[in-house]
Design a protein around this motif. Sequence first.
Motif, mmCIF file in Angstrom:
data_model
loop_
_atom_site.group_PDB
_atom_site.id
_atom_site.type_symbol
_atom_site.label_atom_id
_atom_site.label_comp_id
_atom_site.label_asym_id
_atom_site.label_seq_id
_atom_site.Cartn_x
_atom_site.Cartn_y
_atom_site.Cartn_z
ATOM 1 N N LYS A 1 0.835 -1.202 0.000
ATOM 2 C CA LYS A 1 0.000 0.000 0.000
ATOM 3 C C LYS A 1 0.863 1.242 0.000
ATOM 4 O O LYS A 1 0.600 2.194 -0.720
ATOM 5 N N LEU B 1 0.418 3.933 -2.938
ATOM 6 C CA LEU B 1 -0.161 5.233 -2.599
ATOM 7 C C LEU B 1 0.861 6.354 -2.777
ATOM 8 O O LEU B 1 0.534 7.423 -3.297
ATOM 9 N N TYR C 1 0.687 9.552 -5.279
ATOM 10 C CA TYR C 1 0.822 10.923 -4.797
ATOM 11 C C TYR C 1 1.895 11.687 -5.565
ATOM 12 O O TYR C 1 1.695 12.843 -5.931
ATOM 13 N N ILE D 1 -6.535 8.578 -0.989
ATOM 14 C CA ILE D 1 -5.217 8.139 -0.510
ATOM 15 C C ILE D 1 -5.195 8.136 1.014
ATOM 16 O O ILE D 1 -4.788 7.161 1.651
ATOM 17 N N LYS E 1 -6.664 5.375 3.244
ATOM 18 C CA LYS E 1 -5.934 4.108 3.388
ATOM 19 C C LYS E 1 -4.775 4.215 4.365
ATOM 20 O O LYS E 1 -4.090 3.239 4.630
ATOM 21 N N VAL F 1 -5.393 3.225 -6.094
ATOM 22 C CA VAL F 1 -5.643 3.642 -4.721
ATOM 23 C C VAL F 1 -6.785 2.829 -4.125
ATOM 24 O O VAL F 1 -6.729 2.389 -2.983
#
Lengths: 237, 207, 224
Positions: free
Chosen positions: A144, A148, A152, C154, C157, C221
């Motif tokens: 994750k 993620l 970003y 985002i 999570k 995501v």
Amino acid sequence: MKFVKYGSLGIISFIVIAGLGIPLSPSPQSWLEFPVIPGLEDKARNLFFHVPMAWTSVLGFLVSTYFGFRYLRTKEIDYDFKSVSAAGLGFLFCILATVTGALWARFNWGSFWSWDPRQTSIFILLLIYGAYFALRSAIESDEKRASLSAVYSIIGGLTAPFFIFVMPRMMSGLHPGAKEDAGGKGPLFESKMLAPNMRVLFYVSLIGFTLLFVWMLQMRIRTARLEYESSRELSER
Amino acid sequence: MNDITLTINGISQEFNRRTIFRDLTFTISSGESLALTGKNGSGKSTLIKILSGLLTPTKGTVAYTLKGTKVLPDDIKSAIGLVSPYLQLYDEFTGLENLMILSSIRSNGSLTKERAEALLDRFGLAARRHDFVRGYSSGMKQRLKYAFALLHAPGVLLLDEPTSNLDAEGIEIVQQVVLEQGKAGILILATNDEGEAKWCSRRFQVA
Amino acid sequence: MSAVSSTVALFSKDVRSELRTRYALNALLMFVVTAVATILFALRADQPSPTVLSGMYWVVVFFTAMSSLSRIFVSEEERGTTLTLQLVASPSTVYFGKLLFNTALTVSLTLAVTVLYTLVFSEFFIIQTPSIFFVTVFLGSLGFASAATIIAAIVAKANTRGTLYPVLSFPILIVLLMTVMNATARALEGENFSEAMGDFQILVGYILVMTGGSFLLFDYVWKD
């Protein structure tokens, strides 16, 4: 990659010695003399450090985003090691560029910070790096965290082109090459005031810092892999 | 709806520097029921998530075929019903509203209020269908999950810990559902209970 | 066709849920009132300039949005309904449904701030070019929602959601903030509509890039 290691260290040492050691002269006669640039004088030496550092911080972001993108496509954790290693170095050079820039600004423009477009840009780059690492530290699972933070950094990269249009509308520039720069001589490293030897030294320095980045990146990636493997062995036991 | 075949081939799952399971392979077709067994932490729930298409395995493939043609992962969701402790329904809506809202988001169009009410009735929730789920007991919530899972008459029914929180009557209804689904389509359940595993025609040890 | 109706169904679910629970709405209104009151205390009898006022306007919008726009994903994650939604809806349905909801929330937020502003700063907050003002507020709301939605997904999570949300959002929103502040100041100073065209182009570009990028990245995501 011994070449990268010794090459970068050699070039950086050379830049430090030559960039700081070569004397200034009002009318330079040889390759071992720098011209006196009115208004800059000895401060011009920062060109060999500040600009390559700023370049490396942007390079770090681009490399990190590229590997983040590769991670999303392949889901191979190794790309995340590459991505985070590049981001860490980019962050480091971003701080160095900010500090050298603020010092240069203090002695040339009178204050450490004046929100000129490039100062604002590097400030935002610092914020994105900071947010990227804050996000990473808030996620426990490797997978994750990797995806993620990759998303970003891509989203962050998407906003970059807008600054090119937005900032000149909002603020006046102090950096050479800005719209308001009366002479319109362009960035210092393209300027006619720069002697050929300074220009050569500047481009050598760019290469040196880029090699330094590559060498440090390789080390960090190796470290990240080793850390991962050792903690994996522990958890499998 | 029938003639679905599910083939998993060499799937492995890694999560946070741990291998959860390695190289699982099996095939199951309509008319069969399969019990996934294995000790705690062996990855039964993870496997159920992978089978329902909510998780992509680290290695290997999951393939559904409908009457001999491959079904895309995005389309398979409309043929899957899932009951899992990780799946919750909306507290701020009533039991009936939950079913109606979720099926309108799924937008398969064919659902009528009668079917939702019939399912609620079957799971003994008819009298409480206009109450907020917030006020349901954990057993009632588990029953409502079954109504949600069966709403679109799925070809594949996946049950993770099928009888948790249920009373004797609830377990009996679930057993009925398992037997019916095992004839009409594919049924896979993950359990540690020997009695529940016996409801199925086959068994697979996850390790 | 069914993708659109799913999106609308998800949006109406979120609206009904919000009207029932008032998770975001009440906090949002209270936040706006508190923030504007704080500005009033700070200014006391001073006469704020249009630049200061338009800056303050968007500061209030930014922090209020940061207090409420993440709820849309965080509430699903906290209640364990994420799996349910993953099962019934495709990622693009979820993204556009949530984007629609956040857009509606941001538009009502900017309207609330505008109304409150005109009431308490009646002497200074005079919109001389309403056309610039309303286009700015509308495009600004859209832009806010487009960036805030993917960041919310985002943050949902991650572990420390509350503090992380503004930290992650600010660097992404800074371009938008600079542009809307600039355009709002133009509206207060009474410039012609055509002079704000450059700002509007940037806003439209930002909305398109953010929405498109988020749409393409949302899968990574949303799915575990």
